[in-house]
Design a protein around this motif. Structure first.
Motif, PDB file in Angstrom:
ATOM      1  N   GLY A  13       7.896  -1.674  -3.816  1.00 45.49           N
ATOM      2  CA  GLY A  13       9.261  -2.171  -4.010  1.00 45.49           C
ATOM      3  C   GLY A  13       9.843  -2.770  -2.755  1.00 45.49           C
ATOM      4  O   GLY A  13      10.553  -3.770  -2.805  1.00 45.49           O
ATOM      5  N   VAL A  14       9.540  -2.163  -1.609  1.00 44.56           N
ATOM      6  CA  VAL A  14      10.035  -2.685  -0.331  1.00 44.56           C
ATOM      7  C   VAL A  14       9.485  -4.094  -0.117  1.00 44.56           C
ATOM      8  O   VAL A  14      10.220  -5.024   0.226  1.00 44.56           O
ATOM      9  N   GLU A  15       8.197  -4.259  -0.352  1.00 41.26           N
ATOM     10  CA  GLU A  15       7.555  -5.557  -0.210  1.00 41.26           C
ATOM     11  C   GLU A  15       8.214  -6.578  -1.142  1.00 41.26           C
ATOM     12  O   GLU A  15       8.499  -7.714  -0.741  1.00 41.26           O
ATOM     13  N   TYR A  16       8.465  -6.182  -2.368  1.00 41.49           N
ATOM     14  CA  TYR A  16       9.062  -7.071  -3.355  1.00 41.49           C
ATOM     15  C   TYR A  16      10.378  -7.665  -2.844  1.00 41.49           C
ATOM     16  O   TYR A  16      10.594  -8.877  -2.913  1.00 41.49           O
ATOM     17  N   PHE A  17      11.272  -6.814  -2.329  1.00 42.01           N
ATOM     18  CA  PHE A  17      12.575  -7.302  -1.893  1.00 42.01           C
ATOM     19  C   PHE A  17      12.466  -8.210  -0.680  1.00 42.01           C
ATOM     20  O   PHE A  17      13.154  -9.230  -0.601  1.00 42.01           O
ATOM     21  N   PHE A  18      11.605  -7.882   0.258  1.00 39.79           N
ATOM     22  CA  PHE A  18      11.479  -8.738   1.437  1.00 39.79           C
ATOM     23  C   PHE A  18      10.819 -10.071   1.100  1.00 39.79           C
ATOM     24  O   PHE A  18      11.166 -11.091   1.686  1.00 39.79           O
ATOM     25  N   ARG A  19       9.900 -10.092   0.159  1.00 42.88           N
ATOM     26  CA  ARG A  19       9.270 -11.361  -0.238  1.00 42.88           C
ATOM     27  C   ARG A  19      10.281 -12.337  -0.835  1.00 42.88           C
ATOM     28  O   ARG A  19      10.067 -13.549  -0.823  1.00 42.88           O
ATOM     29  N   GLU A  20      11.399 -11.816  -1.344  1.00 41.13           N
ATOM     30  CA  GLU A  20      12.429 -12.649  -1.955  1.00 41.13           C
ATOM     31  C   GLU A  20      13.337 -13.328  -0.927  1.00 41.13           C
ATOM     32  O   GLU A  20      14.145 -14.185  -1.283  1.00 41.13           O
ATOM     33  N   VAL A  21      13.233 -12.959   0.335  1.00 41.54           N
ATOM     34  CA  VAL A  21      14.138 -13.441   1.378  1.00 41.54           C
ATOM     35  C   VAL A  21      13.638 -14.768   1.949  1.00 41.54           C
ATOM     36  O   VAL A  21      12.487 -14.866   2.396  1.00 41.54           O
ATOM     37  N   CYS A  29       1.733  -4.571   3.172  1.00 37.71           N
ATOM     38  CA  CYS A  29       1.893  -3.136   2.974  1.00 37.71           C
ATOM     39  C   CYS A  29       0.928  -2.391   3.880  1.00 37.71           C
ATOM     40  O   CYS A  29      -0.212  -2.836   4.092  1.00 37.71           O
ATOM     41  N   GLY A  30       1.384  -1.265   4.407  1.00 40.20           N
ATOM     42  CA  GLY A  30       0.515  -0.491   5.275  1.00 40.20           C
ATOM     43  C   GLY A  30       1.101   0.866   5.595  1.00 40.20           C
ATOM     44  O   GLY A  30       2.030   1.342   4.925  1.00 40.20           O
ATOM     45  N   TYR A  31       0.552   1.454   6.641  1.00 39.06           N
ATOM     46  CA  TYR A  31       0.913   2.809   7.047  1.00 39.06           C
ATOM     47  C   TYR A  31       1.190   2.819   8.545  1.00 39.06           C
ATOM     48  O   TYR A  31       0.494   2.166   9.322  1.00 39.06           O
ATOM     49  N   MET A  32       2.207   3.594   8.946  1.00 37.62           N
ATOM     50  CA  MET A  32       2.568   3.697  10.361  1.00 37.62           C
ATOM     51  C   MET A  32       3.254   5.024  10.600  1.00 37.62           C
ATOM     52  O   MET A  32       3.881   5.587   9.704  1.00 37.62           O
ATOM     53  N   GLY A  33       3.149   5.485  11.829  1.00 40.24           N
ATOM     54  CA  GLY A  33       3.928   6.639  12.247  1.00 40.24           C
ATOM     55  C   GLY A  33       3.212   7.964  12.187  1.00 40.24           C
ATOM     56  O   GLY A  33       3.810   9.001  12.424  1.00 40.24           O
ATOM     57  N   GLY A  34       1.953   7.974  11.906  1.00 39.08           N
ATOM     58  CA  GLY A  34       1.206   9.223  11.819  1.00 39.08           C
ATOM     59  C   GLY A  34       0.203   9.351  12.937  1.00 39.08           C
ATOM     60  O   GLY A  34       0.299   8.688  13.968  1.00 39.08           O
ATOM     61  N   GLN A 138      -3.240  -1.530   7.830  1.00 40.11           N
ATOM     62  CA  GLN A 138      -3.020  -2.293   6.598  1.00 40.11           C
ATOM     63  C   GLN A 138      -3.514  -1.489   5.407  1.00 40.11           C
ATOM     64  O   GLN A 138      -4.594  -0.909   5.438  1.00 40.11           O
ATOM     65  N   ALA A 139      -2.693  -1.469   4.356  1.00 38.50           N
ATOM     66  CA  ALA A 139      -3.076  -0.778   3.121  1.00 38.50           C
ATOM     67  C   ALA A 139      -4.187  -1.561   2.428  1.00 38.50           C
ATOM     68  O   ALA A 139      -4.405  -2.751   2.685  1.00 38.50           O
ATOM     69  N   GLU A 140      -4.830  -0.894   1.527  1.00 36.70           N
ATOM     70  CA  GLU A 140      -5.913  -1.476   0.753  1.00 36.70           C
ATOM     71  C   GLU A 140      -5.420  -2.714   0.010  1.00 36.70           C
ATOM     72  O   GLU A 140      -4.255  -2.820  -0.346  1.00 36.70           O
ATOM     73  N   GLU A 141      -6.324  -3.627  -0.264  1.00 34.95           N
ATOM     74  CA  GLU A 141      -5.972  -4.915  -0.869  1.00 34.95           C
ATOM     75  C   GLU A 141      -5.208  -4.744  -2.186  1.00 34.95           C
ATOM     76  O   GLU A 141      -4.271  -5.496  -2.468  1.00 34.95           O
ATOM     77  N   TYR A 142      -5.565  -3.765  -2.987  1.00 38.15           N
ATOM     78  CA  TYR A 142      -4.891  -3.631  -4.283  1.00 38.15           C
ATOM     79  C   TYR A 142      -3.415  -3.282  -4.148  1.00 38.15           C
ATOM     80  O   TYR A 142      -2.646  -3.458  -5.089  1.00 38.15           O
ATOM     81  N   HIS A 143      -2.985  -2.813  -2.973  1.00 34.52           N
ATOM     82  CA  HIS A 143      -1.565  -2.526  -2.744  1.00 34.52           C
ATOM     83  C   HIS A 143      -0.777  -3.788  -2.369  1.00 34.52           C
ATOM     84  O   HIS A 143       0.445  -3.808  -2.492  1.00 34.52           O
ATOM     85  N   GLN A 144      -1.452  -4.809  -1.886  1.00 39.07           N
ATOM     86  CA  GLN A 144      -0.768  -6.013  -1.421  1.00 39.07           C
ATOM     87  C   GLN A 144      -0.238  -6.798  -2.617  1.00 39.07           C
ATOM     88  O   GLN A 144      -0.981  -7.120  -3.533  1.00 39.07           O
ATOM     89  N   ASP A 145       1.076  -7.063  -2.585  1.00 34.74           N
ATOM     90  CA  ASP A 145       1.739  -7.833  -3.647  1.00 34.74           C
ATOM     91  C   ASP A 145       1.458  -7.221  -5.026  1.00 34.74           C
ATOM     92  O   ASP A 145       1.276  -7.914  -6.019  1.00 34.74           O
ATOM     93  N   TYR A 146       1.456  -5.902  -5.060  1.00 39.47           N
ATOM     94  CA  TYR A 146       1.071  -5.130  -6.250  1.00 39.47           C
ATOM     95  C   TYR A 146       1.915  -5.453  -7.480  1.00 39.47           C
ATOM     96  O   TYR A 146       1.383  -5.642  -8.566  1.00 39.47           O
TER      97      TYR A 146
END
Length: 159
Positions: A13-21, A29-34, A138-146
């Motif tokens: 959902g986060v990706e969806y809203f930013f793609r609209e800008v 999509c990915g992972y950070m902070g761990g 970077q998250a797995e390809e299936y997560h990109q623009d899901y």
């Protein structure tokens, strides 16, 4: 181009809203902070790695400002919900801004303070972390623009 990184629940959902800008060139999509090692969704979803689901936003600062992106961030999740967005529960869904430089840090802190002062959330505490950018996985390809790939509506609620 410039880069910004946000965590606000499920990254789809986060990706969806930013793609609209307008001015956003790409979202990843990915992972950070761990723990700073290679990770994948199967590990992150357990909530034990310390990573947040994030979206790294590449944007043209001549078209859209970091402050504009912060507004999109605040409008599309509940920053008072600790480690949870809707039905997604766990520290991987935390509200966080990973800043890439001192200016982004200051702008993020200023926007958070303005949100608090606005009383939009009443007496509820804004729990959004503002922390330095870390290793991006970077998250797995299936997560990109899901959502677009699967013809699904956004899974986030605008606030």
């Amino acid at each position: 181009m410039a880069v910004a990184t946000f965590g606000a629940g499920c990254f789809w959902g986060v990706e969806y809203f930013f793609r609209e800008v307008e001015g956003v060139i790409d979202c990843t999509c990915g992972y950070m902070g761990g723990k700073d090692h290679y990770t994948r969704y199967q590990e992150v979803k357990t909530g034990t790695t310390g990573h947040a689901e994030v979206v790294q936003v590449e944007y043209d600062p001549n078209i859209v400002s970091f402050d504009d992106l912060l507004n999109v961030f605040w409008q599309n999740h509940n920053p008072t919900s600790l480690n949870q967005q809707g039905g997604d529960i766990g520290n991987q869904y935390r509200s966080t801004i990973f800043y890439h430089d001192k200016l982004q840090k200051q702008q993020a802190e200023d926007s958070k303070l303005a949100l608090i002062k606005s009383q939009k959330w009443g007496a509820r505490q804004v729990v959004t972390e503002i922390v330095p950018c870390q290793q991006f996985h970077q998250a797995e390809e299936y997560h990109q623009d899901y959502l677009a790939k699967n013809d699904l509506p956004s899974c986030h609620i605008s606030y």
